[in-house]
Design a protein around this motif. Sequence first.
Motif, PDB file in Angstrom:
ATOM      1  N   UNK A  12       0.838  -1.207   0.000  1.00  0.00           N
ATOM      2  CA  UNK A  12       0.000   0.000   0.000  1.00  0.00           C
ATOM      3  C   UNK A  12       0.870   1.253   0.000  1.00  0.00           C
ATOM      4  N   UNK A  13       1.900   1.269   0.841  1.00  0.00           N
ATOM      5  CA  UNK A  13       2.802   2.431   0.899  1.00  0.00           C
ATOM      6  C   UNK A  13       3.489   2.625  -0.454  1.00  0.00           C
ATOM      7  N   UNK A  14       4.023   1.557  -1.025  1.00  0.00           N
ATOM      8  CA  UNK A  14       4.717   1.662  -2.314  1.00  0.00           C
ATOM      9  C   UNK A  14       3.783   2.204  -3.394  1.00  0.00           C
ATOM     10  N   UNK A  15       2.562   1.713  -3.440  1.00  0.00           N
ATOM     11  CA  UNK A  15       1.592   2.187  -4.433  1.00  0.00           C
ATOM     12  C   UNK A  15       1.274   3.669  -4.238  1.00  0.00           C
ATOM     13  N   UNK A  16       1.090   4.081  -2.983  1.00  0.00           N
ATOM     14  CA  UNK A  16       0.791   5.489  -2.717  1.00  0.00           C
ATOM     15  C   UNK A  16       1.970   6.393  -3.056  1.00  0.00           C
ATOM     16  N   UNK A  17       3.170   5.953  -2.731  1.00  0.00           N
ATOM     17  CA  UNK A  17       4.360   6.742  -3.069  1.00  0.00           C
ATOM     18  C   UNK A  17       4.438   6.926  -4.581  1.00  0.00           C
ATOM     19  N   UNK A  18       4.305   5.835  -5.335  1.00  0.00           N
ATOM     20  CA  UNK A  18       4.376   5.918  -6.802  1.00  0.00           C
ATOM     21  C   UNK A  18       3.314   6.859  -7.359  1.00  0.00           C
ATOM     22  N   UNK A  19       2.092   6.711  -6.861  1.00  0.00           N
ATOM     23  CA  UNK A  19       0.975   7.505  -7.362  1.00  0.00           C
ATOM     24  C   UNK A  19       1.111   8.988  -7.026  1.00  0.00           C
ATOM     25  N   UNK A  20       1.496   9.299  -5.782  1.00  0.00           N
ATOM     26  CA  UNK A  20       1.532  10.695  -5.333  1.00  0.00           C
ATOM     27  C   UNK A  20       2.833  11.422  -5.665  1.00  0.00           C
TER      28      UNK A  20
END
Length: 152
Positions: A12-20
Motif C-alpha cells: 500500500x505504501x509503495x503504491x501510494x508513493x508511486x501515485x503521489x
Amino acid sequence: MTWEDIFSCCRTIAEQVKRKYGKPDVVVGILRSGAVPAAIISMLLEVDEVYMIRIAHYDNSMPPKEITREPKISRVESIKACVRGRTVLVVDDLVRSGKTLKSIITELKKAGARKVISACIVLRESDERPVMLPDIYVVRTAQCLRFPWTRA
C-alpha cells in the motif's frame, strides 16, 4: 501484526508513493524497526539505494518508553553525499510523537535532499499531539501493536 499484514501495508505504501510522488531516488530506513519495511518497500519500488539511519528516542518495551528527551541521530554523516539533490523516502514502522521523523527530515534537508517523503506502517494516536505527521501511513490506531520483528 502478522508478516502478511506487513507485506500488505508495504505494498500500500509503495503504491501510494508511486501515485503521489513518483519513484524516489533513495530509501532511508530508521533503525532498527524501520529497516524491514524500508527494505520491502525499496524492493517494491525497485529502488536500489537503501540506507539506514540509527536514532535513539524510545526503548523496545511494550508500550515503548521515551529514553531521550530529543531524538539522537547517528549514521547520518555516512549518507549525506548520497541524498544531496535527490528525492528521499524515509520509512519507519511506527510514528507516535513525530519527533524522530522531524529530526531525520531536518537532517536530510540540511544534507541537501531535494525532496523528502515520509512513510510509516502505523500512526499511533496518543494524548500528545504529534509535532509532525508522516506523508503516508496505512494504519491509524491508539493500540500498542506488536510487529513480527519485535517478538521474542
